[in-house]
Design a protein around this motif. Sequence first.
Motif: not given
Length: 434
Positions: A361-390
């Motif tokens: 994902i690349t952020i350009d101002g108020h746009h996010a350009v999302v290039r789909g990948v075949e698979h994500l992978h597990g990691a340790t993350v933190v929820a920054p807010d309600i919806r983003a956490g979900a």
Amino acid sequence: MTVESSHETDVIVAAQSGPLSGEVVVPGAKNSVLKLMAATLLADGQYVLTNAPVIDDVVIMADLLTAVGLSIHTEPAPAGETGQHLIIRNSGNITPVAPFELADRIRASVNLVGPLLGRFGEIDIALPGGDDFGGRPIDMHLRGLEAMGAVFDVTADGIVGRCSQLQGADIEFDFPSVGATENIVMAAVLAHGVTTLRNAAREPEIVDLCSMLKKMGARIEGIGSSTLVITGVLPSSLQAVTHEVVTDRVQSATYIAAVAMCGGTVRVARAVSEHMGMMLSRFTDMGISFHIDTDGITATAPERLHSIDVATLPYPGVATDYKPLIVAMLSVADGVGIVTENLYPGRFRYVEELRKLGADITIDGHHAVVRGVEHLHGATVVAPDIRAGAALVVAGLAAPGITEIGDVFHIDRGYDDIVGRLASLGASISRIRQ
Ligand code: UD1
């Protein structure tokens, strides 16, 4: 009431899951129930809010309202219902001073301003808190109330407002603000004369609030449109009511996003398709198929999601609250999608966390350009807010390996047992109390 479910150190652990199957029942909306709770300040008596979600923001709002003089307790929903019942008693013995530390925790604390000024002519409250998406001014709330005769003293910390009898006014918003619409409507219910509010927000949660106010005896025309006409009534014309909270469209979309990313077919019971029209149409463009029945939506995932471009807009557009889910879905879709944020330019803080899961994902101002990948992978993350956490929870279920999500107290503010609900659909997910 106290926030018991939230432990600062709790984590949600999600493993790659799917296909999901079965049914999940979605309770009432956070963004409605908090405003309905504030509306109970307007008239004495005993209210019952049914289908209320079991979330921490309800507890915080209940504490805030208790501090100003209401008495509130909860009862479990009877069999066949979801959520909980909120029993709210207003004896009229109100002190319109809201404790700083509670008002500071939720955005909806600002919803006390309209009813307290309208009924008691006074308010002393901290500037509202809530999710941090960058600046969240309340100038439209205050300008509208000033047009009705209120006078405010705003400091870096709080707002002190006063008025004698509020007067009806002709108010036109520059932008259809949800919170400002709710505040003006609640203030206008007991104002002297007619208030016409143009370019009002018309989210389903505002319709829900207006419906409850009408049931209480308020005179409101144009409900669901962008022009609301409120004719003030005498306090003695209002009464306490029982009201069912409208279903949460963002929680509904969360379970659709989960099945879309993990595969399978899931019925999202009580989801209201009319309230999610634009979102469902964009989900359909991504390849998800839907069967709509009288009391729910059944979603079936495609083999792989297709990328789309999406822009957030006020209702009936695609809500900004769906956006983290959309970005998570696009991160595994086929192709490149551009997501444009038109409400909160700063609302991309979770992107860094999705990148930890392998999203491109690349952020350009108020746009996010999302290039789909075949698979994500597990990691340790933190929820920054309600919806983003979900969204991180859902993404974790689609990622090979184990994803550990921290700061889940953000998710607890707006999600009613997301772990239990996803587990009931077959997801490998648990909450660990540390
Ligand atoms: C509500 C929701 C939030 C949702 C948002 C937009 C609640 C508790 N929160 O927030 O989940 O993301 O609607 O659908 O219901 N603005 C001003 N001046 C104002 C008021 C708003 O500039 O006086 C701006 C805000 O900074 C923001 C935009 O208007 O850029 C939308 O805000 P608004 O619709 O008021 O959202 P909230 O009621 O805060």
